[in-house]
Every structure is written in C-alpha cells, then in structure tokens.
Design a protein around this motif. Structure first.
Motif, PDB file in Angstrom:
ATOM      1  N   LEU A 150      14.815  11.890 -12.958  1.00 31.88           N
ATOM      2  CA  LEU A 150      15.036  11.324 -11.825  1.00 31.88           C
ATOM      3  C   LEU A 150      13.928  10.607 -11.208  1.00 31.88           C
ATOM      4  N   ASN A 151      12.688  11.626 -11.390  1.00 27.30           N
ATOM      5  CA  ASN A 151      11.471  10.694 -10.710  1.00 27.30           C
ATOM      6  C   ASN A 151      10.948   9.559 -11.754  1.00 27.30           C
ATOM      7  N   LYS A 152      11.255   9.619 -13.028  1.00 25.23           N
ATOM      8  CA  LYS A 152      10.951   8.308 -13.724  1.00 25.23           C
ATOM      9  C   LYS A 152      11.808   7.255 -13.373  1.00 25.23           C
ATOM     10  N   ASP A 153      13.090   7.468 -13.009  1.00 18.38           N
ATOM     11  CA  ASP A 153      13.820   6.449 -12.698  1.00 18.38           C
ATOM     12  C   ASP A 153      13.267   6.025 -11.255  1.00 18.38           C
ATOM     13  N   THR A 154      13.129   6.930 -10.180  1.00 20.43           N
ATOM     14  CA  THR A 154      12.398   6.357  -9.154  1.00 20.43           C
ATOM     15  C   THR A 154      10.907   5.483  -9.217  1.00 20.43           C
ATOM     16  N   LEU A 155      10.211   5.943 -10.402  1.00 23.74           N
ATOM     17  CA  LEU A 155       9.069   5.289 -10.599  1.00 23.74           C
ATOM     18  C   LEU A 155       9.217   3.989 -11.040  1.00 23.74           C
ATOM     19  N   ILE A 156      10.302   3.775 -11.726  1.00 19.34           N
ATOM     20  CA  ILE A 156      10.769   2.313 -12.218  1.00 19.34           C
ATOM     21  C   ILE A 156      10.936   1.532 -11.027  1.00 19.34           C
ATOM     22  N   GLU A 157      11.621   2.189 -10.115  1.00 19.88           N
ATOM     23  CA  GLU A 157      12.256   1.438  -8.850  1.00 19.88           C
ATOM     24  C   GLU A 157      10.923   0.905  -7.951  1.00 19.88           C
ATOM     25  N   VAL A 158      10.096   1.991  -8.035  1.00 13.83           N
ATOM     26  CA  VAL A 158       8.939   1.850  -7.098  1.00 13.83           C
ATOM     27  C   VAL A 158       7.955   0.556  -7.635  1.00 13.83           C
ATOM     28  N   GLU A 159       7.656   0.501  -9.521  1.00 15.71           N
ATOM     29  CA  GLU A 159       6.931  -0.408  -9.766  1.00 15.71           C
ATOM     30  C   GLU A 159       7.707  -1.792  -9.816  1.00 15.71           C
ATOM     31  N   GLU A 160       9.043  -1.729  -9.620  1.00 12.11           N
ATOM     32  CA  GLU A 160       9.714  -3.391  -9.589  1.00 12.11           C
ATOM     33  C   GLU A 160       9.362  -3.593  -8.043  1.00 12.11           C
ATOM     34  N   ILE A 194       6.688  -2.995  -6.298  1.00 11.33           N
ATOM     35  CA  ILE A 194       5.421  -3.337  -6.123  1.00 11.33           C
ATOM     36  C   ILE A 194       5.072  -5.033  -6.934  1.00 11.33           C
ATOM     37  N   ASP A 195       5.890  -5.111  -7.889  1.00  6.90           N
ATOM     38  CA  ASP A 195       5.872  -6.255  -8.423  1.00  6.90           C
ATOM     39  C   ASP A 195       6.426  -7.546  -7.777  1.00  6.90           C
ATOM     40  N   ARG A 196       7.462  -7.195  -7.115  1.00  7.47           N
ATOM     41  CA  ARG A 196       7.997  -7.992  -6.086  1.00  7.47           C
ATOM     42  C   ARG A 196       7.199  -8.368  -5.038  1.00  7.47           C
ATOM     43  N   LEU A 197       6.562  -7.222  -4.350  1.00  5.17           N
ATOM     44  CA  LEU A 197       5.903  -7.526  -3.407  1.00  5.17           C
ATOM     45  C   LEU A 197       4.587  -8.376  -3.593  1.00  5.17           C
ATOM     46  N   ASN A 198       3.892  -8.115  -4.661  1.00  5.59           N
ATOM     47  CA  ASN A 198       2.941  -8.846  -5.290  1.00  5.59           C
ATOM     48  C   ASN A 198       3.153 -10.293  -5.729  1.00  5.59           C
ATOM     49  N   ASN A 199       4.312 -10.489  -6.166  1.00  6.00           N
ATOM     50  CA  ASN A 199       4.774 -12.069  -6.281  1.00  6.00           C
ATOM     51  C   ASN A 199       5.012 -12.746  -5.172  1.00  6.00           C
ATOM     52  N   ILE A 200       5.613 -11.927  -3.771  1.00  5.81           N
ATOM     53  CA  ILE A 200       5.496 -12.496  -2.585  1.00  5.81           C
ATOM     54  C   ILE A 200       4.224 -12.989  -2.017  1.00  5.81           C
ATOM     55  N   LEU A 201       3.478 -12.068  -2.323  1.00  2.00           N
ATOM     56  CA  LEU A 201       2.007 -12.540  -1.720  1.00  2.00           C
ATOM     57  C   LEU A 201       1.328 -13.474  -2.551  1.00  2.00           C
ATOM     58  N   GLY A 247       0.808  -1.207   0.044  1.00  2.00           N
ATOM     59  CA  GLY A 247      -0.009   0.123  -0.142  1.00  2.00           C
ATOM     60  C   GLY A 247       0.712   1.287  -0.020  1.00  2.00           C
ATOM     61  N   PHE A 248       1.767   1.106   1.049  1.00  2.00           N
ATOM     62  CA  PHE A 248       2.864   2.349   0.911  1.00  2.00           C
ATOM     63  C   PHE A 248       3.520   2.744  -0.416  1.00  2.00           C
ATOM     64  N   PHE A 249       4.109   1.551  -1.223  1.00  2.00           N
ATOM     65  CA  PHE A 249       4.468   1.957  -2.488  1.00  2.00           C
ATOM     66  C   PHE A 249       3.429   2.116  -3.605  1.00  2.00           C
ATOM     67  N   LYS A 250       2.278   1.854  -3.478  1.00  2.00           N
ATOM     68  CA  LYS A 250       1.168   2.199  -4.573  1.00  2.00           C
ATOM     69  C   LYS A 250       1.030   3.550  -4.170  1.00  2.00           C
ATOM     70  N   GLU A 251       0.865   4.211  -2.902  1.00  2.00           N
ATOM     71  CA  GLU A 251       0.739   5.409  -2.714  1.00  2.00           C
ATOM     72  C   GLU A 251       2.018   6.310  -3.207  1.00  2.00           C
ATOM     73  N   SER A 252       3.075   5.648  -2.975  1.00  2.00           N
ATOM     74  CA  SER A 252       4.438   6.740  -3.368  1.00  2.00           C
ATOM     75  C   SER A 252       4.288   6.766  -5.201  1.00  2.00           C
ATOM     76  N   LYS A 253       3.877   5.629  -5.754  1.00  2.00           N
ATOM     77  CA  LYS A 253       3.706   5.512  -7.313  1.00  2.00           C
ATOM     78  C   LYS A 253       2.640   6.730  -7.504  1.00  2.00           C
ATOM     79  N   ALA A 254       1.716   6.789  -7.049  1.00  2.00           N
ATOM     80  CA  ALA A 254       0.789   7.732  -7.265  1.00  2.00           C
ATOM     81  C   ALA A 254       1.151   9.155  -7.089  1.00  2.00           C
TER      82      ALA A 254
END
Length: 105
Positions: A78-88, A90-97, A27-34
């Motif tokens: 810089l923000n695009k790079d950060t967005l890519i990291e956040v999306e990655e 989110i994907d990792r956390l979704n895979n863990i779940l 949830g935190f990373f999804k809010e960060s992405k937004a």
C-alpha cells in the motif's frame, strides 16, 4: 494609473501566487515522500523480525506471526503504491514549474 496599466500587474500577481503555491505543494509532497520511505523501511524491519519468529514455533504463536507478516506485506505494498503516486505528483509539479517563465529548476 490607467486600467490598462493595472490589469497586467494583476495577471502577473496571479501567476506569482500560483507559482508560490506550486512550490509549497512540491515541498509538501517531497516531505510526504520522505515519510513514506521511512515508513516502508520500518515495515520491512518489522517484517524481518516477524519472519525470524517463525524459526521459533515453540515460543510464538505461528498463526499470529503469520497474520502480522501478512498485514505488514499489505502495508508495504500500500505504501509503495502511495509512493508511486506521490512521485508522479512531484514530477507533474516540477514540469509545471519548468513551464512557467519563473521556473529555473
């Protein structure tokens, strides 16, 4: 209650606690992405504004306008790079779940 009966419960509680923590982090990373997406849009709007100022060199310092344009482009990247990291993440956390026995997502 025997020790054998308590131990599986403790292990299960640890799994549940980890699952809840991962959900919270997700949830935190999804809010960060937004927030990052909003920030990128803001910077792009500002960039558009400053580029329009280049058409009026007699009213604005071209040097300062170009400096702002350069800084905005850097912030966007810089923000695009950060967005890519956040999306990655989110994907990792979704895979863990999905790999947990509780994962219904």
């Amino acid at each position: 209650m025997r020790q054998v009966e308590i131990f599986p419960y403790l292990v299960d509680q640890e799994v549940i606690d980890n699952y809840k923590r991962i959900q919270y982090d997700l949830g935190f990373f999804k809010e960060s992405k937004a927030r990052i997406i909003v920030r990128i849009r803001f910077y792009k709007d500002r960039l558009k504004f400053y580029k329009s100022l280049l058409n009026e060199p007699e009213k604005h310092s071209i040097f300062l306008v170009k400096k702002e344009i350069k800084e905005l482009k850097e912030e966007i990247e810089l923000n695009k790079d950060t967005l890519i990291e956040v999306e990655e993440m989110i994907d990792r956390l979704n895979n863990i779940l999905k790999k947990t026995r509780f994962g219904l997502n």
